[in-house]
Design a protein around this motif. Structure first.
Motif, PDB file in Angstrom:
ATOM      1  N   PHE A 268       1.972  11.556   6.012  1.00 16.88           N
ATOM      2  CA  PHE A 268       2.914  10.484   6.353  1.00 16.88           C
ATOM      3  C   PHE A 268       2.219   9.486   7.192  1.00 16.88           C
ATOM      4  N   GLN A 269       2.766   8.314   7.138  1.00 16.46           N
ATOM      5  CA  GLN A 269       2.179   7.009   8.087  1.00 16.46           C
ATOM      6  C   GLN A 269       3.081   7.606   9.224  1.00 16.46           C
ATOM      7  N   ALA A 270       2.246   7.274  10.334  1.00 16.55           N
ATOM      8  CA  ALA A 270       2.970   7.709  11.539  1.00 16.55           C
ATOM      9  C   ALA A 270       3.143   9.078  11.885  1.00 16.55           C
TER      10      ALA A 270
ATOM     11  N   MET B 105      -3.090  10.120   1.787  1.00 16.59           N
ATOM     12  CA  MET B 105      -2.911   9.843   3.194  1.00 16.59           C
ATOM     13  C   MET B 105      -2.498   8.394   3.505  1.00 16.59           C
ATOM     14  N   ASP B 106      -1.253   8.189   4.345  1.00 14.05           N
ATOM     15  CA  ASP B 106      -0.876   6.999   4.357  1.00 14.05           C
ATOM     16  C   ASP B 106      -1.200   6.556   5.880  1.00 14.05           C
ATOM     17  N   GLU B 107      -2.202   5.719   6.429  1.00 14.19           N
ATOM     18  CA  GLU B 107      -2.625   5.511   7.582  1.00 14.19           C
ATOM     19  C   GLU B 107      -2.672   6.659   8.441  1.00 14.19           C
ATOM     20  N   PRO B 108      -3.384   7.727   8.281  1.00 12.44           N
ATOM     21  CA  PRO B 108      -3.330   8.992   9.001  1.00 12.44           C
ATOM     22  C   PRO B 108      -3.931   8.926  10.250  1.00 12.44           C
TER      23      PRO B 108
ATOM     24  N   LYS C  92       0.730  -1.039  -0.108  1.00 13.27           N
ATOM     25  CA  LYS C  92      -0.006   0.072  -0.125  1.00 13.27           C
ATOM     26  C   LYS C  92       0.919   1.229  -0.069  1.00 13.27           C
ATOM     27  N   SER C  93       1.820   1.368   0.936  1.00 13.27           N
ATOM     28  CA  SER C  93       2.794   2.757   1.083  1.00 13.27           C
ATOM     29  C   SER C  93       3.617   2.783  -0.102  1.00 13.27           C
ATOM     30  N   THR C  94       4.002   1.643  -0.790  1.00 10.89           N
ATOM     31  CA  THR C  94       4.726   1.619  -1.778  1.00 10.89           C
ATOM     32  C   THR C  94       3.972   2.272  -3.172  1.00 10.89           C
TER      33      THR C  94
HETATM   34 MG    MG Z   1       2.483   1.107   4.904  1.00  8.67          MG
END
Ligand code: MG
Ligand code: ADP
Length: 252
Positions: free
Chosen positions: A85-87, A160-163, A44-46
């Motif tokens: 960003f994620q985290a 949005m990555d796991e916001p 997903k993030s990639t």
């Molecule tokens: Mg990810």
């Protein structure tokens, strides 16, 4: 059908022996809110990062508003595509205001204070918070700042990555609703990564399921609820459905 704002064609990406993406093609319509769901490590993030060129695919192409992202200069791309960003991804040595204004500063904008205050209000934070440091904020406040920072340069596309991953459920729900409202009000196209199928179905109008570097389902929330999307998608839908049924069975 509105014009696609994003066109991904046959994307593949490997890290050594790991095939993070194994042939992803996807059109995203302007104005849509797309959720990307799947297990940890499914790519997903990639996939999200190929869109703003933080990841360069091994093969395939990404076109944004009709232009190949590989040919667009980084700063222009960053201005037109907001990224949460994620985290927690705030710059710890910069104040809240500096974090929110960083995109504007890079774009050479001099009068940033008014816009920073406006952006903080947009995510329901007191503009007086601009002088605080990220370490002085709660997790939910930090993620609001992250959203304000992504939206400050007035992007057309929000990634949005796991916001909301690190937030308590109440904050998570209210921030999700707020983002959905901003998406509509600002006329954004939004792509949100989440591993929470309930959140995906409640916020998005289209849900993509990723598994081992591929998109294995592409459905509306209504479609998923009526059983579409195949085995992997349905296994994810089964979790919130079973919880809702168990809650409904509790004696009152
Ligand atoms: Mg990810
Ligand atoms: P997700 O976001 O769905 O959890 P990722 O896209 O982060 O998945 O990762 C997909 C796969 O690629 C995983 O196996 C992960 O370990 C690997 N991977 C991601 N980024 C890198 C990297 N920079 N270097 C090496 N492997 C990576």
């Amino acid at each position: 059908m509105p014009e696609p704002i994003l066109e991904l064609r046959d994307l593949a990406k490997s890290y050594g022996a790991v095939e993070a993406l194994r042939g992803v093609s996807l059109d995203v319509a302007e104005g849509s809110f797309v959720a990307l769901v799947g297990a940890s490590g499914s790519g997903k993030s990639t996939l999200l990062k190929t869109v703003n060129a933080l990841v360069v695919p091994g093969t395939g192409s990404v076109s944004f508003e009709g232009e190949d992202v590989a040919a667009l200069p980084g700063p222009a791309l960053r201005r037109r595509i907001g990224y949460v960003f994620q985290a927690i991804g705030l710059f710890p040595h910069m104040s809240v205001g500096e974090n929110v204004g960083i995109g504007l500063k890079l774009a050479g904008e001099r009068n940033r204070a008014a816009r920073i205050a406006e952006m903080l209000e947009l995510v329901e934070l007191d503009p007086a918070m601009a002088s605080r440091m990220p370490s002085e904020l709660s997790g939910g406040q930090r993620q609001r700042v992250g959203v304000a920072r992504a939206l400050a340069p007035q992007p057309d596309l929000l990634l949005m990555d796991e916001p909301f991953g690190a937030l308590d459920p109440v904050t998570r729900d209210s921030l999700g609703e707020r983002v959905r409202e901003l998406h509509k009000r600002l006329g954004l196209t939004t792509v949100m990564v989440t591993h929470d199928m309930a959140e995906a179905m409640l916020l998005a109008d289209r849900v993509l399921v990723m598994s081992e570097g591929r998109i294995v389902a592409d459905e509306t929330p209504a479609g998923l609820l009526s059983g579409a999307g195949g085995e992997e998608a349905q296994a994810l839908v089964a979790v919130p459905r079973a919880q809702a049924e168990r809650l409904a069975r509790i004696d009152r």
